[in-house]
Design a protein around this motif. Sequence first.
Motif, PDB file in Angstrom:
ATOM      1  N   LEU A 119       0.818  -1.207   0.000  1.00  0.00           N
ATOM      2  CA  LEU A 119       0.000   0.000   0.000  1.00  0.00           C
ATOM      3  C   LEU A 119       0.856   1.264   0.000  1.00  0.00           C
ATOM      4  CD1 LEU A 119      -2.759  -1.008   2.579  1.00  0.00           C
ATOM      5  CD2 LEU A 119      -2.827  -1.131   0.091  1.00  0.00           C
ATOM      6  N   GLY A 120       2.184   1.116  -0.054  1.00  0.00           N
ATOM      7  CA  GLY A 120       3.059   2.270  -0.052  1.00  0.00           C
ATOM      8  C   GLY A 120       3.286   2.842   1.329  1.00  0.00           C
ATOM      9  N   LEU A 121       2.921   2.109   2.416  1.00  0.00           N
ATOM     10  CA  LEU A 121       3.086   2.599   3.778  1.00  0.00           C
ATOM     11  C   LEU A 121       4.516   2.319   4.235  1.00  0.00           C
ATOM     12  CD1 LEU A 121      -0.286   1.368   5.300  1.00  0.00           C
ATOM     13  CD2 LEU A 121       0.218   3.510   4.128  1.00  0.00           C
ATOM     14  N   ARG A 122       5.267   3.391   4.574  1.00  0.00           N
ATOM     15  CA  ARG A 122       6.664   3.241   4.971  1.00  0.00           C
ATOM     16  C   ARG A 122       6.816   3.050   6.474  1.00  0.00           C
ATOM     17  NH1 ARG A 122       8.202   7.842   1.435  1.00  0.00           N
ATOM     18  NH2 ARG A 122       8.526   9.032   3.304  1.00  0.00           N
ATOM     19  N   SER A 126      12.251  12.384   2.741  1.00  0.00           N
ATOM     20  CA  SER A 126      11.725  12.390   1.382  1.00  0.00           C
ATOM     21  C   SER A 126      10.283  12.851   1.423  1.00  0.00           C
ATOM     22  CB  SER A 126      11.821  10.998   0.751  1.00  0.00           C
ATOM     23  OG  SER A 126      11.098  10.073   1.518  1.00  0.00           O
ATOM     24  N   ALA A 127       9.769  13.268   0.258  1.00  0.00           N
ATOM     25  CA  ALA A 127       8.399  13.727   0.158  1.00  0.00           C
ATOM     26  C   ALA A 127       7.456  12.635   0.624  1.00  0.00           C
ATOM     27  CB  ALA A 127       8.085  14.137  -1.275  1.00  0.00           C
ATOM     28  N   SER A 128       6.529  12.987   1.504  1.00  0.00           N
ATOM     29  CA  SER A 128       5.669  11.973   2.102  1.00  0.00           C
ATOM     30  C   SER A 128       4.280  12.543   2.335  1.00  0.00           C
ATOM     31  CB  SER A 128       6.240  11.483   3.441  1.00  0.00           C
ATOM     32  OG  SER A 128       7.548  11.001   3.294  1.00  0.00           O
ATOM     33  N   LEU A 129       3.335  11.642   2.511  1.00  0.00           N
ATOM     34  CA  LEU A 129       1.989  11.965   2.954  1.00  0.00           C
ATOM     35  C   LEU A 129       1.783  11.350   4.340  1.00  0.00           C
ATOM     36  CD1 LEU A 129      -0.049  11.271  -0.275  1.00  0.00           C
ATOM     37  CD2 LEU A 129       0.597  13.466   0.652  1.00  0.00           C
ATOM     38  N   LEU A 150      -3.549   9.855  18.440  1.00  0.00           N
ATOM     39  CA  LEU A 150      -3.888   9.425  17.086  1.00  0.00           C
ATOM     40  C   LEU A 150      -2.849   8.428  16.600  1.00  0.00           C
ATOM     41  CD1 LEU A 150      -1.752  11.154  15.147  1.00  0.00           C
ATOM     42  CD2 LEU A 150      -3.378  12.975  15.590  1.00  0.00           C
ATOM     43  N   VAL A 151      -3.289   7.642  15.597  1.00  0.00           N
ATOM     44  CA  VAL A 151      -2.404   6.698  14.919  1.00  0.00           C
ATOM     45  C   VAL A 151      -2.082   7.266  13.546  1.00  0.00           C
ATOM     46  CG1 VAL A 151      -4.375   5.377  14.039  1.00  0.00           C
ATOM     47  CG2 VAL A 151      -2.136   4.333  14.084  1.00  0.00           C
ATOM     48  N   MET A 152      -0.814   7.134  13.119  1.00  0.00           N
ATOM     49  CA  MET A 152      -0.345   7.772  11.880  1.00  0.00           C
ATOM     50  C   MET A 152       0.343   6.737  10.994  1.00  0.00           C
ATOM     51  SD  MET A 152       1.407  11.165  13.547  1.00  0.00           S
ATOM     52  CE  MET A 152       2.420  10.169  14.630  1.00  0.00           C
ATOM     53  N   PHE A 153       0.202   6.957   9.697  1.00  0.00           N
ATOM     54  CA  PHE A 153       0.985   6.213   8.709  1.00  0.00           C
ATOM     55  C   PHE A 153       1.726   7.223   7.836  1.00  0.00           C
ATOM     56  CE2 PHE A 153      -0.190   1.911   9.268  1.00  0.00           C
ATOM     57  CZ  PHE A 153      -1.526   1.884   9.650  1.00  0.00           C
ATOM     58  N   VAL A 154       2.997   6.970   7.606  1.00  0.00           N
ATOM     59  CA  VAL A 154       3.761   7.761   6.624  1.00  0.00           C
ATOM     60  C   VAL A 154       3.755   6.976   5.324  1.00  0.00           C
ATOM     61  CG1 VAL A 154       5.986   8.739   6.019  1.00  0.00           C
ATOM     62  CG2 VAL A 154       5.198   8.818   8.376  1.00  0.00           C
ATOM     63  N   ALA A 155       3.263   7.612   4.243  1.00  0.00           N
ATOM     64  CA  ALA A 155       3.075   6.910   2.966  1.00  0.00           C
ATOM     65  C   ALA A 155       3.814   7.618   1.850  1.00  0.00           C
ATOM     66  CB  ALA A 155       1.591   6.825   2.614  1.00  0.00           C
ATOM     67  N   ASP A 156       4.291   6.810   0.901  1.00  0.00           N
ATOM     68  CA  ASP A 156       4.861   7.374  -0.333  1.00  0.00           C
ATOM     69  C   ASP A 156       3.763   8.076  -1.123  1.00  0.00           C
ATOM     70  OD1 ASP A 156       6.944   4.515  -0.734  1.00  0.00           O
ATOM     71  OD2 ASP A 156       7.491   6.477   0.042  1.00  0.00           O
ATOM     72  N   TYR A 210       2.033  17.600 -15.935  1.00  0.00           N
ATOM     73  CA  TYR A 210       3.111  17.733 -16.907  1.00  0.00           C
ATOM     74  C   TYR A 210       3.886  16.444 -17.056  1.00  0.00           C
ATOM     75  CZ  TYR A 210       2.084  22.617 -15.960  1.00  0.00           C
ATOM     76  OH  TYR A 210       1.457  23.787 -15.779  1.00  0.00           O
ATOM     77  N   SER A 211       3.167  15.326 -16.968  1.00  0.00           N
ATOM     78  CA  SER A 211       3.740  13.981 -17.138  1.00  0.00           C
ATOM     79  C   SER A 211       4.808  13.637 -16.106  1.00  0.00           C
ATOM     80  CB  SER A 211       4.322  13.805 -18.545  1.00  0.00           C
ATOM     81  OG  SER A 211       3.338  14.003 -19.507  1.00  0.00           O
ATOM     82  N   ARG A 212       4.767  14.335 -14.931  1.00  0.00           N
ATOM     83  CA  ARG A 212       5.729  14.030 -13.867  1.00  0.00           C
ATOM     84  C   ARG A 212       4.952  13.769 -12.586  1.00  0.00           C
ATOM     85  NH1 ARG A 212       7.815  18.539 -16.324  1.00  0.00           N
ATOM     86  NH2 ARG A 212       7.143  19.872 -14.611  1.00  0.00           N
ATOM     87  N   PRO A 213       4.557  12.490 -12.339  1.00  0.00           N
ATOM     88  CA  PRO A 213       3.762  12.197 -11.147  1.00  0.00           C
ATOM     89  C   PRO A 213       4.553  12.395  -9.873  1.00  0.00           C
ATOM     90  CG  PRO A 213       4.313  10.192 -12.342  1.00  0.00           C
ATOM     91  CD  PRO A 213       4.810  11.332 -13.151  1.00  0.00           C
ATOM     92  N   GLY A 214       3.869  12.784  -8.825  1.00  0.00           N
ATOM     93  CA  GLY A 214       4.504  12.952  -7.519  1.00  0.00           C
ATOM     94  C   GLY A 214       3.880  14.087  -6.756  1.00  0.00           C
TER      95      GLY A 214
END
Length: 890
Positions: free
Chosen positions: A100-103, A154-157, A173-179, A213-217
């Motif tokens: 799921l992309g969870l770091r 790094s860039a994270s959510l 609260l409970v937190m997840f750092v995701a890509d 602009y074709s650059r996801p992130g």
Amino acid sequence: MKHAQRSRSMRICAIWAVSTLCLIALLWKVTSIHLNDEKSALLGSARQKAAALAKTHARQLSHSLEQADQAALSLQYDWEELHQPQLLERRLRRSVRPSLGLRAAGVADSTGKLLASSGPVLEDVAQTGFFLRHRESRGEGLLVSRVPDGALSSASLLLSRRLDAGNGGFDGLVMFVADPSFLLDFGAEVGLGGHDFLSLVDSAGQVLLSSAYSRPGVVQSPLMRAHAFEDSAGIAVLPASEFDDATRRIVAWQRLAQGGLTVVAGLSESDVLAVYQQAAQRHYGWALAASLLLLAVGGAGLRLSLRRARRERRRAELSKTYSLAVDRAEEGFYTVRALYARDGSLSDFVIEDCNERGAELVGWAKRDLVGRRFLQLYSGSHAQQLLSVFGVAMETGYYEDEMLASPHGPLGARWLSRRLVRSGSEIAMTVRDITERRAQEQALSQLANTDPLTGLPNRHWLMEFMPQAISGCIASNSSMALLFVDLDDFRHINDSLGHGMGDLLLKQASARLKSLVRASDHVVRLGGDEFTVVLQNVQGSDDVSRVTRLVIKALQEPFEVPGQGEHVVQASVGVSMYPRDGADRDTLLKHADLALYAAKAEGKGRFSFYEPGLSDSLMRRLGKEQALRRAIEQDQFIMFFQPRVNTQNGALCGMEALVRWMHPERGMLAPEEFIQIAEDTGLIREIGSTVIEKTIAQIASWRELGLPVPPVSINVSALQFDEGHLRPLLVGCMKRYRVDAGLIEIEITESSMLGGGDLVSGQLAAIRQLGIKLLIDDFGTGYSSLSQLQRLEMDVLKIDRAFTSQLRNESGANVLFNAIVVMAHALGMRVVAEGVESVGQLRALQAMGCDEVQGFYVSRPVPAAEMPALMRQDCLFPPVRPELKLVAGE
């Protein structure tokens, strides 16, 4: 007359002029309408595409957030139940899902300070917007936020969910750092244009994520300022002033059910209309050309005297244009005339005409090729082959084929398509170079027949190959073997290590299989963890058995998984042989599958040859499995209970819950009739949940009657620990029926307890912390060690009936039993002897200091309705006849 003729000429000229102008006007009108329709269609299609993008990726995003929310809910549940950060560390590590992309995951307390984490997480979130939002209100659910710049490497959510205290107050609260790719990895998939974008916008209209602009992130969206998309979904055209690149766009949005998030898709209107602009230029060019043609025709009408000359000149121009088109075509064109001998037979063919491409294909210049005969150009077998082909075209009127040109020819080894059509005594032939098309077909064939993960042939290839292999066996009078290979319990690798590591292990397994077979044999991946080995030209069953043993041994060797150490899997193999076990593809495949089923039924790491009786055995087993599924759906299970009594005074000190199947046709069935099938099929999880529910409900019913209910032990299969649902199930049932943990005990067999590793031991420890006692059942049938028993902190040791039955018969059995009792007491565990059936066994157990006994001597398992009478008795020992009284040690 001259005037009349002149007037007539003027009228004719006027008619020609007016007609020409009207046709030109009509042409431009039709062109304009067509272009407007095309423009409207393009814009409509773009609106549909934008709406579809927003809707599709909103659905994908909702699914991803739901999975992340489930993980957060699980952590929330653990926290609210345990409220112990030191016990939550291991749960946090298991909740991180790379798929799921969870770091990393973490838990912060009510002040915003980090209590526990599985990796880099914000240490203090007290001043963050999401923390304040969770603290102020309940029911927000899962929130998605941007991690402040520089807070992590790094860039994270950051995905967060509120934790509540027992009184309903805010507890952190409970937190997840995701890509970023966790929520937005679809930009490349949909092929966004240079000015298109897909963005995720929060309820305030701020952009969280963007694929632009074709650059996801995590980048800045082209939107210049926040937008509040009031409707849940919609489409609009926003002017260029709304975007930082001054590009007008078609914008569609779709709101998510979670957290007020909105997916926004933007398509550049200029990019959409680029196709229209090209079409417009093309149509205007055509309209201009048509207008000029009409003017030319009108001029021709004005000059009747020059009509014939212009017609001839036009014909010459068209002929010239045709010649240019033919000469510049990619195909080779030929006109060939048949030559006949005096006896009327075909003797040769002469080339009457061709284009430049046609001359190039045969390595000649056009001026030198025209007028040549075939026998002047070719000789030997090549000439005879060409004469034969043209002879067939003369007889049938048509011939078409594809051929591989000679590598020594002017174009080298290239694939050519040729078509011949007869017209009288002549043949028109076209030749096209299809080398690129054939290469594409071969590439597609390779893609369709190859497993993308391992590079092995796939199921489609096997289905096509088997008939050919069988035909080869018939032609050579040889035998063939089909091995179905299945990796046992491979799903545990995927569940514990992730699918990425599972794929690496599958690649290693395929390489090992390839190394074991000959060049004439084939290894095929059917899908998942299933492989097929095709052994051709085998000498007999012994030859196949030798290879099969090598396969099982090779796959038993530990697999090295990068970063995860070594992992061991086993393989089960089913074998069918041609022609002994079938004469066609489907029969051989079915019989190999049946043999694999039989091998798995015998245990892991085995192989089995197909035998005719396997079909009947499989149908019987499938019938039992289907009946067991119906029993679960229709709740056909009832509970029996067997007392455990104090060895010294016979007082009731516990009972064991035992499940029975009330079969609608066969009556009551003991566990031996269905437990093994339930274990093999995984249905033991549903049955185990039913047993726990029924047992705790029965305890509550006895308690309401005022009975002195002793602790009741429940048997649990190791499979119930796989998904971590056992502890929540117990907690939920105890709350629902208001039953104290002291009245519940959990029994797990010795072999299951030790085979589960850290997963089982961790869950057992969590269950024991609830106040539930843990019992080792059937002790002595496994391979326990003192260190393992001490590490797991079990409360009761139940010695298997195999040891109890030998008491007083063999002195060695008495010594071993006594040693087990001493060992258990040294570890702080009580001892229960199972299978006590005689007074002699009871007296021996009393002398050894065994704490409790269970068996037919005390009571057989009884229905719940008969247990109250046993609960009210002071002593459950049956009266002993004087002649049977023994003293300890006899």
